[in-house]
Write an enzyme that holds these catalytic residues in place. Sequence first.
Site, PDB file in Angstrom:
ATOM      1  NE  ARG A   1      -4.184  -1.605   0.351  1.00 40.72           N
ATOM      2  CZ  ARG A   1      -5.261  -1.833   1.109  1.00 40.72           C
ATOM      3  NH1 ARG A   1      -5.561  -1.018   2.066  1.00 40.72           N
ATOM      4  NH2 ARG A   1      -6.031  -2.860   0.866  1.00 40.72           N
TER       5      ARG A   1
ATOM      6  NE  ARG B   1      -7.230   4.555   2.582  1.00 34.39           N
ATOM      7  CZ  ARG B   1      -7.822   3.477   3.096  1.00 34.39           C
ATOM      8  NH1 ARG B   1      -9.092   3.514   3.400  1.00 34.39           N
ATOM      9  NH2 ARG B   1      -7.129   2.392   3.343  1.00 34.39           N
TER      10      ARG B   1
ATOM     11  NE  ARG C   1     -10.347   8.739  -1.997  1.00 34.47           N
ATOM     12  CZ  ARG C   1     -10.319   8.466  -0.702  1.00 34.47           C
ATOM     13  NH1 ARG C   1     -10.217   7.229  -0.288  1.00 34.47           N
ATOM     14  NH2 ARG C   1     -10.370   9.431   0.196  1.00 34.47           N
TER      15      ARG C   1
ATOM     16  CG  ASP D   1      -8.792  -3.913  -4.122  1.00 32.94           C
ATOM     17  OD1 ASP D   1      -8.303  -3.171  -3.254  1.00 32.94           O
ATOM     18  OD2 ASP D   1      -9.465  -4.929  -3.844  1.00 32.94           O
TER      19      ASP D   1
ATOM     20  CE1 TYR E   1     -12.511  -8.293   2.192  1.00 34.45           C
ATOM     21  CE2 TYR E   1     -10.800  -9.756   1.347  1.00 34.45           C
ATOM     22  CZ  TYR E   1     -11.201  -8.723   2.183  1.00 34.45           C
ATOM     23  OH  TYR E   1     -10.285  -8.131   3.007  1.00 34.45           O
TER      24      TYR E   1
END
Length: 352
Positions: free
Chosen positions: A28, A32, A41, A78, A155
């Site tokens: 990562r 963010r 974004r 992702d 998921y």
Amino acid sequence: MMKPLKNNRFIQALARKPVDATPIWLMRQAGRYLPEYRELRASAGDFLALCKNPKLACEVTMQPIRRFELDAAILFSDILTIPDAMGLGLHFVKDEGPRFHKKIDSKIAVDELSVPDMRESLSYVYEAIECIQVELAGEVPLIGFSGSPWTLATYMVEGQASKDFRHIKRFLYQEPEAMHQLLDKLAISVTEYLYQQILSGVHAVQIFDTWGGILSTPIYQEFSLNYMSKIIRGLHEKLGQSCVPIIIFTKNGHQWLELMLESSADCVGVDWSISMENVKKRVAGRVAIQGNLDPAILYADNTTIEKAVVELLDQFGEAPGHIFNLGHGMLRDVDPEKVDFLVKTVHKHSQS
Ligand code: CP3
């Protein structure tokens, strides 16, 4: 034909060859904590819009490379692009993470699940890779990635992130055959997906098994590691000598290090719940090792960060085959200055 890389430390370390300084990249590393990411974004609309636009995904991949002296770039995307391509309807709920409109919660749902043509359905990913290669211009290698079949399945069955994983565990224990059928479909998809990423030019791939560590040993072997091994075998069969190095990373999986070595992976990633000294002893030079700083250490002051870096490097020692990384993804509110300090400190203290 691939262009020669200007900075080859990461690839050298994966091959357990000597390097002039320990290579570092960070899970990562784009995201963010970088203001330029948040800005892009916001202008794109949301996270998935960034992933699905090759130019924007390329730009986000480059953001940490421009800022820091990192030794590898990682494709911005992702792991959930595969279930999305399978038609499950991926979306992200603010501050809560991924959700699917459709869950895979029965044998019928597994039967009905189609394996899409990975080349066509995820073409935006390969276009991003091509764009990134142009931007990188051979400065540093590019890492491609996928989720492990088990982690993707968590998921898809839970429909979202989970704390106790009771839906997938119930499914596994009540319908093991259907679970295997689902994992088989995912292993086929992941193999083809990584194959296409390699053809598009990535220099290494990582399989993220974020949730393998919630399993017991026999279940981990049968339902998670087994499928990662299948993918590795598949890539080796398809590509032979031109296969790129493969990294497997099971979060919380260090108890199975010896088992992981049997997968033929070139490198095993570890989190911070084990000491590097212990990992080093058990792996004994058979594969490269990636890790394993606690990501939260980036909240500490520089003196504390430096001490932890030196300790980790010392524990690994002089031998080749160490790739410095965090034990899991960068936290969202880390100060970018701390990341700069970390990268420089790793290079400074490992220079030969
Ligand atoms: O490492 C990188 O810089 C490459 C990009 C990358 C992302 N996700 C971007 C991302 C990679 C390699 C991943 C892998 C991924 N995605 C994993 C495996 C690794 C891990 O972190 O355990 C998993 C489980 C996912 C699924 C996923 N994606 C979750 C659970 C979430 C929400 C949780 C969170 O951190 O908010 C995401 C969203 C996501 N993927 C973000 C980023 C930058 C945050 C999106 C945003 O709000 O902008």
